[in-house]
Design an enzyme around this catalytic site. Sequence first.
Site, short mmCIF file in Angstrom:
data_model
loop_
_atom_site.label_atom_id
_atom_site.label_comp_id
_atom_site.label_asym_id
_atom_site.label_seq_id
_atom_site.Cartn_x
_atom_site.Cartn_y
_atom_site.Cartn_z
N GLY A 44 0.84 -1.20 0.00
CA GLY A 44 0.00 0.00 0.00
C GLY A 44 0.86 1.24 0.00
O GLY A 44 1.97 1.22 0.54
N GLN A 49 2.99 9.96 1.33
CA GLN A 49 4.29 9.27 1.41
C GLN A 49 5.14 9.58 0.18
O GLN A 49 6.36 9.43 0.21
CB GLN A 49 4.10 7.74 1.49
CG GLN A 49 3.44 7.26 2.77
CD GLN A 49 3.26 5.76 2.72
OE1 GLN A 49 2.31 5.25 2.15
NE2 GLN A 49 4.21 5.03 3.31
N CYS A 97 5.77 -0.35 7.24
CA CYS A 97 5.41 0.82 6.46
C CYS A 97 6.63 1.26 5.64
O CYS A 97 7.75 1.28 6.17
CB CYS A 97 4.98 1.94 7.40
SG CYS A 97 4.50 3.45 6.55
N LEU A 98 6.41 1.58 4.39
CA LEU A 98 7.53 1.99 3.53
C LEU A 98 8.20 3.27 4.06
O LEU A 98 9.36 3.51 3.76
CB LEU A 98 7.04 2.23 2.10
CG LEU A 98 6.61 0.97 1.32
CD1 LEU A 98 6.00 1.36 -0.02
CD2 LEU A 98 7.78 0.02 1.12
N HIS A 139 -4.69 1.18 7.45
CA HIS A 139 -3.31 1.69 7.53
C HIS A 139 -3.12 2.86 6.56
O HIS A 139 -2.59 3.91 6.93
CB HIS A 139 -2.33 0.55 7.20
CG HIS A 139 -0.88 0.99 7.18
ND1 HIS A 139 0.02 0.61 8.13
CD2 HIS A 139 -0.21 1.78 6.30
CE1 HIS A 139 1.21 1.16 7.86
NE2 HIS A 139 1.09 1.87 6.74
N GLU A 140 -3.58 2.68 5.33
CA GLU A 140 -3.41 3.74 4.32
C GLU A 140 -4.27 4.95 4.65
O GLU A 140 -3.84 6.09 4.47
CB GLU A 140 -3.74 3.21 2.91
CG GLU A 140 -2.87 2.06 2.44
CD GLU A 140 -1.38 2.32 2.62
OE1 GLU A 140 -0.94 3.47 2.46
OE2 GLU A 140 -0.65 1.37 2.95
N HIS A 143 -2.67 7.31 6.97
CA HIS A 143 -1.68 8.22 6.35
C HIS A 143 -2.36 9.52 5.90
O HIS A 143 -1.76 10.59 5.97
CB HIS A 143 -1.03 7.57 5.12
CG HIS A 143 0.12 6.67 5.45
ND1 HIS A 143 1.27 7.13 6.06
CD2 HIS A 143 0.32 5.35 5.25
CE1 HIS A 143 2.12 6.12 6.21
NE2 HIS A 143 1.55 5.03 5.75
ZN ZN Z 1 2.44 3.16 5.71
#
Ligand code: ZN
Length: 185
Positions: A44, A49, A97-98, A139-140, A143
């Site tokens: 995701g 991000q 998470c990236l 989760h997304e 963000h």
């Molecule tokens: Zn993330």
Amino acid sequence: MIFLILKYGSPILRKQLGKVTEEDNAIQLSGNLFETLKKEGGIGLAAPQAGVLKRAFVIDTSSMIEDIKEFEKFEQFFLNPEILWKSPDEIYFQEGCLSIPGIYEDVLRADKITVSYFDINFNRIEEEFDGLKAWIFQHEYDHLEGILFIDRLSHLKRKLLTRKLNKIKNLKTKQHGSKTSNSKN
Ligand code: ZN
């Protein structure tokens, strides 16, 4: 275009975001987010991000279902999503998470959610997600609200991660520092 992923410590990850309108190039944004997600091998990626201050994210479970066969492939672009309802039943999933590389922790989230969003053609859709889909969506969605999964950990757990988190923060500062000096040359 491959975006550079912003890491923990970047103020952009905490910013308020604008809604995507029909004047924004949603097709291009979607393409770039999917391309970046594929390159990074994540499941995701939210627009902030990638430094884009818009309420949009992509989900693509391809990299995950290679390892865990029972998950079905789920690939979708969400514009201006909302969570309309969360089930009282909650479930722990181990998240990463990236933007926070190298940290994986269990996070408690609703098992089932009802959501609304717009697709790439600006059709409004309401849908119910459970399990893996519900988990990634939440989760997304976080963000888009400036929330990172580490914010949902206990105070103690977060304290134990301080050194690792500071390392990510400092790495980011160094990268920025070298960029600045390069551009001066
Ligand atoms: Zn993330």
